[in-house]
Design a protein around this motif. Structure first.
Motif, short mmCIF file in Angstrom:
data_model
loop_
_atom_site.label_atom_id
_atom_site.label_comp_id
_atom_site.label_asym_id
_atom_site.label_seq_id
_atom_site.Cartn_x
_atom_site.Cartn_y
_atom_site.Cartn_z
N ARG A 183 0.84 -1.20 0.00
CA ARG A 183 0.00 0.00 0.00
C ARG A 183 0.87 1.26 0.00
NH1 ARG A 183 -3.22 -3.39 3.38
NH2 ARG A 183 -5.28 -3.74 2.43
N ALA A 184 1.93 1.23 0.78
CA ALA A 184 2.80 2.41 0.87
C ALA A 184 3.51 2.67 -0.46
CB ALA A 184 3.82 2.21 1.98
N LEU A 185 4.00 1.62 -1.10
CA LEU A 185 4.76 1.80 -2.34
C LEU A 185 3.88 2.04 -3.55
CD1 LEU A 185 7.60 -0.84 -1.81
CD2 LEU A 185 7.67 1.64 -1.43
N MET A 186 2.56 1.87 -3.39
CA MET A 186 1.63 2.21 -4.47
C MET A 186 1.04 3.61 -4.29
SD MET A 186 -0.30 -1.40 -5.37
CE MET A 186 -0.75 -0.92 -7.05
N ARG A 187 1.46 4.30 -3.24
CA ARG A 187 0.99 5.68 -3.06
C ARG A 187 1.47 6.54 -4.22
NH1 ARG A 187 1.23 7.95 3.02
NH2 ARG A 187 1.18 9.83 1.74
N PRO A 188 0.64 7.42 -4.74
CA PRO A 188 1.05 8.25 -5.88
C PRO A 188 2.12 9.27 -5.54
CG PRO A 188 -1.11 8.93 -5.08
CD PRO A 188 -0.77 7.66 -4.36
N ASP A 189 2.43 9.45 -4.25
CA ASP A 189 3.47 10.39 -3.84
C ASP A 189 4.59 9.69 -3.07
OD1 ASP A 189 2.05 9.78 -1.57
OD2 ASP A 189 1.86 11.85 -0.88
N ALA A 190 4.75 8.36 -3.29
CA ALA A 190 5.75 7.61 -2.52
C ALA A 190 7.16 8.07 -2.79
CB ALA A 190 5.62 6.11 -2.83
N MET A 191 7.44 8.46 -4.04
CA MET A 191 8.80 8.83 -4.40
C MET A 191 8.82 10.10 -5.24
SD MET A 191 9.33 5.75 -7.20
CE MET A 191 10.70 6.35 -8.16
N LEU A 192 9.93 10.78 -5.20
CA LEU A 192 10.11 12.00 -5.99
C LEU A 192 11.41 11.88 -6.77
CD1 LEU A 192 9.25 14.96 -6.65
CD2 LEU A 192 10.76 15.65 -4.76
N ILE A 193 11.34 12.06 -8.07
CA ILE A 193 12.53 12.09 -8.91
C ILE A 193 12.95 13.54 -9.08
CG2 ILE A 193 13.51 11.44 -11.12
CD1 ILE A 193 12.55 9.09 -9.40
N GLY A 208 6.70 13.39 -8.91
CA GLY A 208 6.38 12.36 -7.95
C GLY A 208 5.67 11.20 -8.60
N GLY A 209 5.59 10.08 -7.87
CA GLY A 209 4.89 8.92 -8.39
C GLY A 209 5.05 7.71 -7.49
N PRO A 210 4.41 6.59 -7.84
CA PRO A 210 4.50 5.37 -7.04
C PRO A 210 5.68 4.52 -7.46
CG PRO A 210 2.97 5.03 -8.83
CD PRO A 210 3.47 6.45 -8.97
N VAL A 211 6.01 3.53 -6.64
CA VAL A 211 6.97 2.50 -7.03
C VAL A 211 6.24 1.44 -7.86
CG1 VAL A 211 8.51 0.69 -6.19
CG2 VAL A 211 8.42 2.90 -5.03
N PHE A 212 5.13 0.92 -7.34
CA PHE A 212 4.35 -0.09 -8.05
C PHE A 212 3.07 0.54 -8.59
CE2 PHE A 212 6.50 -2.95 -4.87
CZ PHE A 212 7.24 -3.69 -5.80
N SER A 213 2.72 0.18 -9.81
CA SER A 213 1.45 0.61 -10.40
C SER A 213 0.94 -0.50 -11.31
CB SER A 213 1.63 1.92 -11.18
OG SER A 213 2.59 1.77 -12.21
N VAL A 243 10.32 0.99 2.09
CA VAL A 243 11.59 1.16 1.37
C VAL A 243 12.69 0.37 2.07
CG1 VAL A 243 13.37 2.83 0.71
CG2 VAL A 243 10.95 3.39 0.40
N ALA A 244 12.72 0.41 3.39
CA ALA A 244 13.73 -0.34 4.14
C ALA A 244 13.56 -1.84 3.90
CB ALA A 244 13.63 -0.01 5.62
N ALA A 245 12.32 -2.31 3.84
CA ALA A 245 12.08 -3.73 3.58
C ALA A 245 12.55 -4.11 2.18
CB ALA A 245 10.59 -4.04 3.75
#
Length: 310
Positions: A183-193, A208-213, A243-245
């Protein structure tokens, strides 16, 4: 503030990547674990000419891609011909090349050590190691890299090996650990390039965007890099724990699901943009390392070899 792109297609059907569909998840998990490759030998298919596969060669490659999103062909053609990648890709429905800024006019990149120009500042064009990543993690949603071909013309004299991990297997292991990681890695704001500067200002805006989509057909896509300078994570406890996992998963040297591969002349990786890295290498100055890379906006599909029907 960075724009947050909508990478997730809203019409994706229920299936193993839907956290609400426990039955589909359990069936898929058991099948995936039972069919996971345990070495590069499980991925390799001997072919005569990757530009014109036989029906049996094509099916053998597709069988591996269905299992783990990747296959390695070992061909007898060792020419320095980027057309090999185009012709191979077309046999799997790959037509739309990503014309990135360091690719050639045909959209295919020569991956070799460069001593000058912009390429010498870009890690793939050096002899340095490359950390775990998926290709094009910085691309906007309309230019997601869904598939890739990496073809070896000449290997390095020493080193330059790849580790490969099916991104679906990474998803599986994270879900087994804790569904909240997904759920966390599918958040649309999980990461920022971060933005990339160019000669005339900003060449690529931060995004910004998710890791998984998921795409409209329910296929999983992953965007990731272990390079800390190339990504900024949302400072949220759930995202940081996920991310740590993921970092622990990728750092596990004993994982049976990480495949170690060394491409020899005429060999190539055909994949749906799986996680991969590259070790440092040393060149023979008389025969320097040369690989061709084609990155596609398409996902690999199975085409009927006679009628062309999907």
């Amino acid at each position: 503030m960075a724009a947050v792109a909508d990478f997730t297609m809203r019409a994706a059907p229920a299936g193993p990547f839907d956290l609400r569909d426990a039955d589909a998840w359990l069936r898929w998990r058991d099948w995936k674990l039972a069919h996971a490759p345990r070495s590069a030998d499980d991925l390799i298919v001997e072919v005569r000419d990757p530009r014109a596969l036989t029906a049996a060669e094509h099916e053998a490659l597709m069988a591996r891609i269905r299992r783990c999103n990747m296959a390695i062909y070992a061909g007898q053609v060792q020419d320095a011909d980027p057309g090999i990648l185009r012709e191979l890709g077309r046999q799997f429905g790959l037509e739309n090349l990503d014309a990135n800024w360091l690719a050639g006019e045909d959209g295919i990149s020569e991956i070799k050590v460069n001593q000058g120009g912009a390429r010498q500042l870009n890690i793939p064009y050096t002899d340095r190691p490359i950390k775990w990543h998926t290709d094009g993690y910085y691309n906007p949603p309309e230019r997601l890299i869904r598939a890739m071909v990496l073809h070896c013309v000449r290997p390095a004299a020493e080193g330059g090996e790849n580790r490969l991990l099916d991104h679906e297997m990474a998803w599986l292991r994270l879900r087994e650990d804790n569904p909240e990681h997904i759920r966390a890695l599918m958040r649309p704001d999980a990461m920022l390039i971060p933005e990339r500067a160019g000669e005339e200002g900003v060449a690529r805006a931060e995004q910004g965007g998710p890791v998984f989509s998921l795409d409209r057909d329910g296929n999983l896509h992953m965007r990731y890099t272990a390079r800390t300078r190339s990504i900024a994570w949302k400072q949220d406890p759930g995202v940081l724990a996920a991310v740590a996992a993921l970092e622990r998963l990728l750092a596990d040297e004993t994982s049976p699901f990480v495949v170690h591969a060394h491409l020899e002349p005429g060999m190539g990786l055909l994949c749906n943009n799986v996680l991969h890295d590259r070790s440092a290498f040393h060149d023979d100055s008389a025969h320097p390392r040369l690989l061709y890379r084609a990155r596609y906006l398409d996902r690999i599909i199975q085409l009927d070899r006679i009628t062309g029907a999907r």
